[in-house]
Design an enzyme around this catalytic site. Structure first.
Site, PDB file in Angstrom:
ATOM      1  N   ASP A 112      71.520  -0.887  25.015  1.00 25.45           N
ATOM      2  CA  ASP A 112      71.875  -2.043  25.855  1.00 25.45           C
ATOM      3  C   ASP A 112      72.169  -1.529  27.258  1.00 25.45           C
ATOM      4  OD1 ASP A 112      72.882  -4.690  26.711  1.00 25.45           O
ATOM      5  OD2 ASP A 112      72.902  -5.104  24.570  1.00 25.45           O
ATOM      6  N   HIS A 166      68.354  -6.362  28.855  1.00 23.09           N
ATOM      7  CA  HIS A 166      69.435  -5.457  28.435  1.00 23.09           C
ATOM      8  C   HIS A 166      68.966  -4.006  28.445  1.00 23.09           C
ATOM      9  CE1 HIS A 166      72.464  -8.457  27.549  1.00 23.09           C
ATOM     10  NE2 HIS A 166      71.574  -9.179  26.894  1.00 23.09           N
ATOM     11  N   GLU A 212      68.187 -12.944  26.305  1.00 26.98           N
ATOM     12  CA  GLU A 212      68.831 -12.876  27.612  1.00 26.98           C
ATOM     13  C   GLU A 212      68.064 -11.999  28.603  1.00 26.98           C
ATOM     14  OE1 GLU A 212      73.448 -13.635  26.308  1.00 26.98           O
ATOM     15  OE2 GLU A 212      72.762 -11.566  26.325  1.00 26.98           O
TER      16      GLU A 212
HETATM   17  C1  ACM Z   1      73.110 -12.269  21.791  1.00 27.62           C
HETATM   18  O1  ACM Z   1      74.236 -12.587  21.412  1.00 27.62           O
HETATM   19  N1  ACM Z   1      72.860 -12.082  23.077  1.00 27.62           N
HETATM   20  C2  ACM Z   1      72.015 -12.099  20.875  1.00 27.62           C
END
Ligand code: ACM
Ligand code: ZN
Length: 764
Positions: free
Chosen positions: A197, A270, A334
């Site tokens: 991440d 991410h 995201e």
């Molecule tokens: C997440 O909680 N962004 C998968």
């Protein structure tokens, strides 16, 4: 000296013995298993472990199935159970019979005074029978016993998952192994390991040494919650990663406990930690730094650069041999499209591939990686954003933003795993008590997780088959140590285990709580820092039939009584006893506490009421509130209760990119001299103050006069707007607040719609 026989003493001793034995067997009977088995029949026999008790293992049963059981038994009894054949001893018999026990992972556990037998459908079934046996072991007066009976058991879902984020905080190998033991004990069979991440890359990739020396580390870490402003940092370098040898050992450890590990290598978003080491993989070329705070970052892998795909394929080439899992998680959530929109390479890719927008570019990215993984014999799982721009052909969807992603996937005959954040995110708060340790946000008490039903009525029986199971997620931003993580995850993980394993018809929250209370010595024996606040007071504020606010309190603690005060003093057994909802007749603090057998249980509950002229009156909104900030009852905007600064108490109403407009009808013309409203401002949470806020009054509900206007809301957090106005008689109050609209450039998540959060309209 030989003592005289004393008939009175003898009788007393006998009575005591009867009492003790009765007490022990009552306790034994009460002991249960989490997750609740399919069928349980108890009888009055008791199996007692003796010095010669041994385990007899049929041919073909893996000795590894016994590892955790034996370790636990030793920690409880101080001795090992021998495995083998010893005549004339008491025996635990393990065998496999896939016909007699037809369901995969199922088992039959039979306990008589002479022997314990576990028959599994398969190796996993034998293993799960032993996990149930662990929970039935009862230790008293130095003796270990098991209540007699027969348990027939098998899982409801084939996929029973727990996720753990090791990027935001890194958990060392021993913590991961303990974690795996606990998953196994509660029959969770999938560990979704979130390895990469923005804040750290945690798996060794030999071809890319900078992932170890740069991406695995961040310069410092944010202190406190991300919503605080300005951000503060601890100034300490933080990081670490698992070597491939450690990963292999962990995978072996998990496999022995019937747990499949699904690694997650996150893409295309991410990705900041990876970009910090290899900036050429980002759209702008950097420089980038491993993130030091939490959130979503605009810098993602460049989808137009071939080297991005080469890099990710090379990474996967090293990941795949470590993980036998059929499924590989590629993230997909995201991913802001901001950088792609202005990147010449990304735009060229869109033209070359005839992609109509950046969502289709995301779909191209995921589809291409899926093809690569398919060519290696693997399948992909992704978060529900992989639906954007079209789903890759064989993808499994992990539905987190809600259930919608899973429903859409199932309707398209794609497998789905339900993990909706509203119900099963364990980084959310488990209690609304203000002294709760810092958490991500939200509110998912134990009961909410427990009552979550993964197969929705939105799917017909055929479609529902594509819902393969359920998972809870443990994002670790606010779990800096294993102890903190355990406090967040236990006992809620046990509720998840029960949703995943237990037949729907056997679910029963009261029964679960009862078993959970009996589980406490086991959790203690295993040295788990579990939260034990689940029996504390929960509340509900509603309107009485005569439109007054009333406060209902409850506690699930058996035999408990609630006492309360309304004068700010601490409740005692001499305070008022709670019998029915409390009618609120004055402003001020209600304090309440649970007492059991005259002892205070847990923390003291508090709720502050602010009564004013609009409380209990009719309110009408022009635009409906949205998402998580809509508890469904707009009267909460005039209930005398102010929303808290964690915005997780259901009091705040949220408007995403749209304006707020409300009219309060006081029922009759009244003197009005003060107007107020609360506005929440946390730019780091996309919550923006209004551009303009106005109060207007009206006598007839048609012609309004503006009496107040405010355009500045300086506080980060709750802005209490309180306007003293020239006294006027009015029946209607109109409040308008214009949404900020699109979050401006340079701000967190620029380009997204701003949230406008509003609570309590106050009229005095
Ligand atoms: C997440 O909680 N962004 C998968
Ligand atoms: Zn690009």
């Amino acid at each position: 000296m030989i003592s005289q026989f004393n008939p009175r003493k003898f009788l007393l001793t006998i009575l005591c013995l009867i009492f003790i034995i009765g007490h022990i067997s009552a306790q034994i009977k009460e002991q249960g298993i989490i997750p609740q088995p399919f069928k349980v029949q108890k009888n009055n026999t008791v199996f007692s472990f003796v010095a010669t008790t041994y385990i007899s293992v049929d041919k073909g049963i893996n000795p590894s199935n016994l590892i955790f059981f034996n370790g636990y038994f030793k920690s409880l009894s101080g001795r090992n159970l021998p495995v083998g054949k010893y005549a004339k001893s008491s025996i635990i018999q393990l065998s496999i019979d896939s016909v007699g026990v037809p369901q995969p992972e199922g088992y039959i556990l039979s306990v008589t005074s002479k022997q314990i037998s576990i028959v599994g459908h398969d190796q996993a079934g034998v293993f799960y029978g032993l996990q149930s046996l662990i929970q039935l072991l009862h230790k008293a007066n130095g003796k270990i016993t098991v209540q007699g009976g027969v348990i027939e058991d098998h899982p409801r879902f084939a996929y029973r998952g727990m996720h753990l984020d090791v990027s935001r905080h890194f958990f060392k190998v021993d913590a991961i192994e303990k974690w795996i033991d606990l998953l196994a004990l509660y029959k969770i069979n999938t560990f979704h390991w979130h390895l990469t991440d923005d804040q750290g890359w945690r798996i060794e990739i030999k071809k890319y040494p900078l992932l170890q020396s740069i991406s695995a580390w961040r310069d410092e870490t944010i202190i406190g919650h991300k919503k605080d402003s300005p951000h503060r940092f601890d100034g300490k370098r933080y990081g670490g990663y698992y070597t491939q040898a450690e990963v292999k050992a962990i995978v072996k450890y998990a496999t022995e406990r019937h747990i499949n590990i699904i690694p997650e290598i996150e893409m295309p978003g991410h990705a900041l930690a990876a970009l910090a080491a290899y900036p050429q993989l980002g759209c702008t070329g950097g420089p980038y730094k491993t993130a030091t705070f939490w959130g979503i970052f605009d810098d993602v892998y460049c989808a137009g650069n071939e080297e991005t795909f080469t890099f990710l394929q090379n990474v996967l080439d090293e990941v795949l041999p470590l993980f036998p899992s059929k499924y590989i998680h590629i993230g997909g959530d995201e991913c802001p499209k901001t950088k792609w929109k202005t990147c010449p390479k990304c735009q060229q890719r869109m033209r070359d591939e005839h992609l109509k927008d950046e969502h289709e570019l995301q779909s191209y990215f995921i589809g291409r990686m899926e093809k690569y993984l398919n060519s290696k014999g693997r399948q992909i799982i992704g978060w529900d954003e992989i639906l954007e721009g079209g789903l890759a052909p064989g993808a499994t969807v992990m539905s987190w933003t809600g259930e919608e992603g899973g429903i859409v996937a199932a309707k398209q005959h794609h497998d789905a795993i339900m993990t909706p954040e509203k119900y099963v995110y364990l980084d959310y708060y488990q209690s609304l008590y203000p002294s709760e340790p810092l958490a991500g946000g939200g509110y998912t008490p134990l009961s909410k997780i427990y009552n979550y039903e993964p197969t929705t009525t939105a799917l017909n029986a055929d479609e529902a088959k594509y819902i393969k199971g359920v998972q809870a997620n443990a994002w670790s931003e606010y779990m800096a140590s294993p102890a903190q993580a355990e406090h967040q995850l236990f006992p809620r993980m046990l509720a998840l285990a029960e949703i995943a394993w237990t037949d729907k018809g056997n679910k029963d929250y009261a029964g679960f709580l009862k078993r959970l209370r009996y589980e406490q010595p086991l959790l203690k024996q295993l040295n788990i820092n579990a939260a034990n606040t689940f029996d504390e007071i929960t509340d509900g504020v509603s309107q009485s039939p005569d439109h007054r606010e009333q406060l209902a309190l409850s506690s699930t603690l058996p035999g408990a009584h609630i006492y309360y005060t309304t004068d700010g003093t601490a409740p005692t057994l001499k305070s008022k006893k709670y019998n029915q909802p409390i009618i609120i007749t004055q402003s001020g603090l209600v304090k309440a506490a649970v007492f059991s057998e005259a002892k205070l249980y847990g923390r003291v509950y508090e709720k502050d009421f602010h009564l004013h002229k609009a409380v209990g009156k009719t309110i009408i909104l022009t635009n409906p509130p949205q998402g998580a900030y809509n508890s469904g009852d707009v009267s909460e905007l005039v209930n005398g209760v102010f929303g808290n600064k964690l915005y997780n108490d259901g009091q705040w109403y949220g408007f995403n990119g749209i304006d707020f407009e409300a009219v309060v009808d006081l029922g009759s013309a009244q003197q009005v001299s003060q107007l107020g409203v609360n506005i929440l401002k946390y730019h780091w949470q996309k919550m923006w103050e209004p551009q303009v806020l106005t109060f207007e009054t009206s006598a007839d509900g048609k012609t309004y006069t503006e009496v107040y206007r405010q355009t500045s809301f300086p506080a980060n957090g709750i802005n209490q707007v309180r306007a003293t106005v020239k006294p006027v008689r009015a029946r209607y109050i109109r409040v308008k607040a214009t949404n900020k609209g699109i979050i401006p450039p340079g701000e967190y998540i620029a380009g997204a719609k701003a949230w406008l959060l509003v609570d309590e309209i106050i009229v005095e």
